[in-house]
Design a protein around this motif. Structure first.
Motif, PDB file in Angstrom:
ATOM      1  N   PRO A 207       2.474   6.296   8.833  1.00 32.33           N
ATOM      2  CA  PRO A 207       2.349   4.847   9.028  1.00 32.33           C
ATOM      3  C   PRO A 207       3.049   4.085   7.908  1.00 32.33           C
ATOM      4  N   TYR A 208       3.016   4.603   6.686  1.00 33.02           N
ATOM      5  CA  TYR A 208       3.733   3.968   5.566  1.00 33.02           C
ATOM      6  C   TYR A 208       5.227   3.893   5.892  1.00 33.02           C
ATOM      7  N   GLY A 209       5.795   5.020   6.303  1.00 39.00           N
ATOM      8  CA  GLY A 209       7.233   5.070   6.591  1.00 39.00           C
ATOM      9  C   GLY A 209       7.600   4.146   7.741  1.00 39.00           C
TER      10      GLY A 209
ATOM     11  N   LEU B 198      -3.921  21.289  -5.348  1.00 40.47           N
ATOM     12  CA  LEU B 198      -2.808  20.561  -4.735  1.00 40.47           C
ATOM     13  C   LEU B 198      -2.681  20.914  -3.269  1.00 40.47           C
ATOM     14  N   GLY B 199      -1.861  20.135  -2.543  1.00 39.80           N
ATOM     15  CA  GLY B 199      -1.568  20.417  -1.144  1.00 39.80           C
ATOM     16  C   GLY B 199      -0.316  21.265  -1.017  1.00 39.80           C
ATOM     17  N   ASN B 200       0.724  20.694  -0.451  1.00 34.85           N
ATOM     18  CA  ASN B 200       1.956  21.426  -0.142  1.00 34.85           C
ATOM     19  C   ASN B 200       2.807  21.654  -1.395  1.00 34.85           C
TER      20      ASN B 200
ATOM     21  N   PHE C  22      -3.210  18.171   2.360  1.00 32.57           N
ATOM     22  CA  PHE C  22      -2.119  18.202   3.343  1.00 32.57           C
ATOM     23  C   PHE C  22      -2.102  16.878   4.101  1.00 32.57           C
ATOM     24  N   ARG C  23      -0.957  16.556   4.684  1.00 35.03           N
ATOM     25  CA  ARG C  23      -0.830  15.333   5.482  1.00 35.03           C
ATOM     26  C   ARG C  23      -0.686  15.688   6.961  1.00 35.03           C
ATOM     27  N   PRO C  24      -1.102  14.786   7.864  1.00 34.15           N
ATOM     28  CA  PRO C  24      -0.965  15.083   9.294  1.00 34.15           C
ATOM     29  C   PRO C  24       0.481  15.396   9.681  1.00 34.15           C
ATOM     30  N   ALA C  25       1.445  14.729   9.058  1.00 31.09           N
ATOM     31  CA  ALA C  25       2.862  15.064   9.249  1.00 31.09           C
ATOM     32  C   ALA C  25       3.495  14.989   7.860  1.00 31.09           C
ATOM     33  N   GLU C  26       4.206  16.039   7.486  1.00 30.81           N
ATOM     34  CA  GLU C  26       4.725  16.115   6.109  1.00 30.81           C
ATOM     35  C   GLU C  26       6.222  15.799   6.069  1.00 30.81           C
ATOM     36  N   VAL C  27       6.648  15.216   4.973  1.00 34.96           N
ATOM     37  CA  VAL C  27       8.078  15.084   4.665  1.00 34.96           C
ATOM     38  C   VAL C  27       8.388  16.248   3.731  1.00 34.96           C
TER      39      VAL C  27
ATOM     40  N   ARG D 293       9.742  19.244  -1.390  1.00 37.88           N
ATOM     41  CA  ARG D 293      10.846  19.047  -2.342  1.00 37.88           C
ATOM     42  C   ARG D 293      11.196  17.562  -2.396  1.00 37.88           C
ATOM     43  N   ARG D 294      11.326  17.062  -3.626  1.00 42.07           N
ATOM     44  CA  ARG D 294      11.616  15.640  -3.807  1.00 42.07           C
ATOM     45  C   ARG D 294      12.751  15.452  -4.808  1.00 42.07           C
ATOM     46  N   ASP D 295      13.441  14.323  -4.655  1.00 42.65           N
ATOM     47  CA  ASP D 295      14.505  13.898  -5.568  1.00 42.65           C
ATOM     48  C   ASP D 295      13.823  12.916  -6.526  1.00 42.65           C
TER      49      ASP D 295
ATOM     50  N   PHE E 116      -0.554  10.071  -7.236  1.00 41.82           N
ATOM     51  CA  PHE E 116       0.739  10.603  -6.790  1.00 41.82           C
ATOM     52  C   PHE E 116       0.920  11.961  -7.472  1.00 41.82           C
ATOM     53  N   VAL E 117       1.660  12.857  -6.804  1.00 45.57           N
ATOM     54  CA  VAL E 117       1.579  14.254  -7.222  1.00 45.57           C
ATOM     55  C   VAL E 117       2.036  14.491  -8.672  1.00 45.57           C
ATOM     56  N   THR E 118       3.098  13.796  -9.118  1.00 39.45           N
ATOM     57  CA  THR E 118       3.621  14.090 -10.460  1.00 39.45           C
ATOM     58  C   THR E 118       2.589  13.735 -11.541  1.00 39.45           C
ATOM     59  N   ARG E 119       1.998  12.559 -11.400  1.00 37.94           N
ATOM     60  CA  ARG E 119       1.031  12.102 -12.421  1.00 37.94           C
ATOM     61  C   ARG E 119      -0.252  12.926 -12.327  1.00 37.94           C
ATOM     62  N   LYS E 120      -0.618  13.295 -11.084  1.00 41.18           N
ATOM     63  CA  LYS E 120      -1.807  14.136 -10.920  1.00 41.18           C
ATOM     64  C   LYS E 120      -1.592  15.448 -11.687  1.00 41.18           C
ATOM     65  N   ILE E 121      -0.364  15.966 -11.618  1.00 49.29           N
ATOM     66  CA  ILE E 121      -0.059  17.232 -12.293  1.00 49.29           C
ATOM     67  C   ILE E 121      -0.082  17.055 -13.810  1.00 49.29           C
TER      68      ILE E 121
ATOM     69  N   PHE F 250      14.547   6.701  -3.767  1.00 47.07           N
ATOM     70  CA  PHE F 250      13.883   7.994  -3.695  1.00 47.07           C
ATOM     71  C   PHE F 250      12.770   7.998  -4.756  1.00 47.07           C
ATOM     72  N   ASN F 251      11.928   9.032  -4.723  1.00 46.89           N
ATOM     73  CA  ASN F 251      10.739   9.042  -5.599  1.00 46.89           C
ATOM     74  C   ASN F 251      11.127   8.799  -7.051  1.00 46.89           C
ATOM     75  N   HIS F 252      10.393   7.884  -7.681  1.00 47.62           N
ATOM     76  CA  HIS F 252      10.612   7.680  -9.116  1.00 47.62           C
ATOM     77  C   HIS F 252       9.265   7.561  -9.806  1.00 47.62           C
TER      78      HIS F 252
ATOM     79  N   SER G 279      12.658  -0.723  -0.204  1.00 44.56           N
ATOM     80  CA  SER G 279      12.707   0.300   0.850  1.00 44.56           C
ATOM     81  C   SER G 279      12.630   1.685   0.209  1.00 44.56           C
ATOM     82  N   THR G 280      12.538   2.689   1.041  1.00 48.85           N
ATOM     83  CA  THR G 280      12.111   3.996   0.539  1.00 48.85           C
ATOM     84  C   THR G 280      12.772   5.164   1.265  1.00 48.85           C
ATOM     85  N   SER G 281      12.885   6.275   0.558  1.00 46.67           N
ATOM     86  CA  SER G 281      13.388   7.514   1.163  1.00 46.67           C
ATOM     87  C   SER G 281      12.456   8.023   2.263  1.00 46.67           C
TER      88      SER G 281
ATOM     89  N   GLN H 238       0.924  -1.127   0.000  1.00 48.37           N
ATOM     90  CA  GLN H 238       0.000   0.000   0.000  1.00 48.37           C
ATOM     91  C   GLN H 238       0.962   1.173   0.000  1.00 48.37           C
ATOM     92  N   SER H 239       1.188   1.764  -1.159  1.00 47.45           N
ATOM     93  CA  SER H 239       2.347   2.647  -1.333  1.00 47.45           C
ATOM     94  C   SER H 239       2.011   4.131  -1.230  1.00 47.45           C
ATOM     95  N   HIS H 240       0.751   4.460  -0.941  1.00 49.68           N
ATOM     96  CA  HIS H 240       0.372   5.886  -0.885  1.00 49.68           C
ATOM     97  C   HIS H 240       0.496   6.417   0.543  1.00 49.68           C
TER      98      HIS H 240
END
Ligand code: NAP
Ligand code: F7E
Length: 372
Positions: free
Chosen positions: A161-163, A223-225, A329-334, A229-231, A201-206, A190-192, A137-139, A94-96
């Motif tokens: 919870p995902y992280g 959009l939210g935030n 927005f998310r309850p806690a943002e990266v 910034r993402r790599d 996901f934000v890139t495809r939504k855009i 990192f994000n790909h 694994s993930t950034s 569940q990757s979102h």
């Protein structure tokens, strides 16, 4: 004898690109696929459906899909015992990140315990000395980043919870390596992204929204935030790294990243620039908007046929095309992620090939065609 691989999450973005890569290398590919009420193999069909094989064989002889679910221990154990894979790529998740706040228990079952089920199935099947296991694994493990750029030694601080679930999976992978000598490796990716990225996901939504706005089919993009910034790299490059991680002489943990970061706002700007439209950003915080001259909104639901270079052929209007909606927005943002993939470059000879503008352009070109 062909090498046998088993991919969980084969129907996802990375699963489809990895299947293409492994099939092209002559592997027999087995995939775990969920039973769904509609077909979920569109990505696989588009990326692998036209593959041709030098020995004249067909896709049906090499690609095998098995129904299953990461939450079903018996199913996972039975499949691994039957397939006896040389390599397992555990991509199912569940990757979102935002959804994980709404479904923390399910996310943990799939993303944390799902990984343990794979590792334990390999051990139970006495394949510890044979099967190489890749863990996705993930950034997001770095979350509230403790240093920049992030490397293999940067301390983790997940923010969702995902992280947290992926942190359990990361350490279980290390633990099975240390306890049982299993070839179990973490790719800390990192994000790909790609034209096959999930649409929320934000890139495809855009890119989908920009294509619809340019075709007169959508008023604006919410959009939210915008400051996040993402790599961002390309999934095609990143699945090559997964494969290289399992071909290495010894197991280990590797950062896979481009070493360059951009904001969500920059991604939006570049997506519209691909269409020949420049966005003017005004206001701040919840009141920030992106304003641009774009084709007038149509009400018949029929795309106007826009393609880059054809801008002058349409009636246009200046309006708000991007607005902030706190629902995203998310309850806690990266806030920021930036990876240093020096180890992967030195040990695996891997580096990201696709540049950020190339990634945005490829996704925009695809979505402008997909509108039809
Ligand atoms: P994705 O497009 O969301 O694909 C996820 C895959 O997992 C899909 O095939 C999905 O099946 C499957 N899945 C979900 N729940 C499952 C369950 N309970 N049992 C079995 N399969 C299940 O994700 P992705 O972008 O390809 O990412 C692949 C992996 O890398 C994931 O583990 C993700 O967390 C991780 N990752 C991704 C990124 C990134 O930027 N893309 C970065 C770092 C790590 P359906 O098709 O049926 O939904
Ligand atoms: O968000 C911000 C959002 O959902 C990126 C997964 O593949 O990569 C992915 O997780 C950023 C975040 O990806 C919207 O708040 C603004 O800061 O595209 P995303 P993600 O959360 O980084 C990691 C590496 C994974 O492992 C995950 O599996 O964009 N953002 N506005 C938005 N995000 C979304 N989705 N939607 C918005 O409207």
């Amino acid at each position: 004898m062909r090498k046998k691989s088993f991919i969980t999450g084969i129907t996802g973005q990375d699963g489809a690109y990895l299947s293409h890569l492994l099939l092209s290398k002559g592997y027999e590919v087995h995939g775990l696929m969920r039973r769904t009420s509609q077909f979920n193999t569109a990505r696989l069909q588009e990326l692998c459906g036209n593959l041709e094989f030098s020995d004249g064989g067909s896709l049906e002889d090499r690609l095998f899909l098995h129904y299953g679910d990461s939450t079903d221990s018996l199913n996972i154990t039975t499949l691994i015992e039957e397939i006896q894979p040389d390599e397992i790529y555990n991509l199912a998740a569940q990757s979102h990140v935002k959804v994980s706040f709404e479904m923390p228990v399910y996310t943990s079952d799939v993303d944390a315990l799902g990984t343990l089920r794979i590792l334990e199935a390999v051990r139970q099947a006495k394949l510890t000395g044979k099967t190489h296991v890749y863990q996705a694994s993930t950034s997001e493990l770095f979350g509230k980043v403790q240093e920049t750029p992030q490397t293999e030694t940067t301390p983790f601080h997940p923010r969702s919870p995902y992280g947290v679930a992926k942190l359990f999976a990361y350490w279980m992978t290390v633990n099975y390596r240390e306890s049982y000598g299993m070839f179990a490796s973490n790719g800390i990716l990192f994000n790909h992204e790609s034209p096959f990225r999930g649409e929320t996901f934000v890139t495809r939504k855009i890119t989908l929204a920009a294509a619809r706005i340019m075709n007169g089919l959508q008023d604006r993009l919410e959009l939210g935030n915008l400051d996040a910034r993402r790599d961002w790299g390309h999934a095609r490059d990143f699945v090559e790294a997964m494969w290289r991680i399992l071909q290495h002489d010894e197991p280990g943990d590797f950062i896979i990243a481009t070493g360059e970061q951009h904001s969500v706002r920059e991604f939006v700007t570049l997506a519209f620039e691909h269409c020949g439209v420049s966005i003017r950003w005004e206001g701040s915080g919840l009141n920030e908007v992106g304003i641009a001259r774009v084709p007038v909104l149509k009400h018949d639901g029929i795309p106007n046929g826009f393609q880059p270079g054809k801008f002058d052929e349409f009636p246009t209007e200046e309006r708000v095309v991007v607005a902030v909606n706190p629902d995203f927005f998310r309850p806690a943002e990266v806030e920021t992620l930036l990876g240093n993939a020096a180890k992967a470059q030195e040990v695996l000879g891997w580096r990201a090939e696709t540049t950020f503008p190339q990634l945005v352009s490829e996704m925009m070109s695809y979505d402008l065609k997909k509108i039809y």
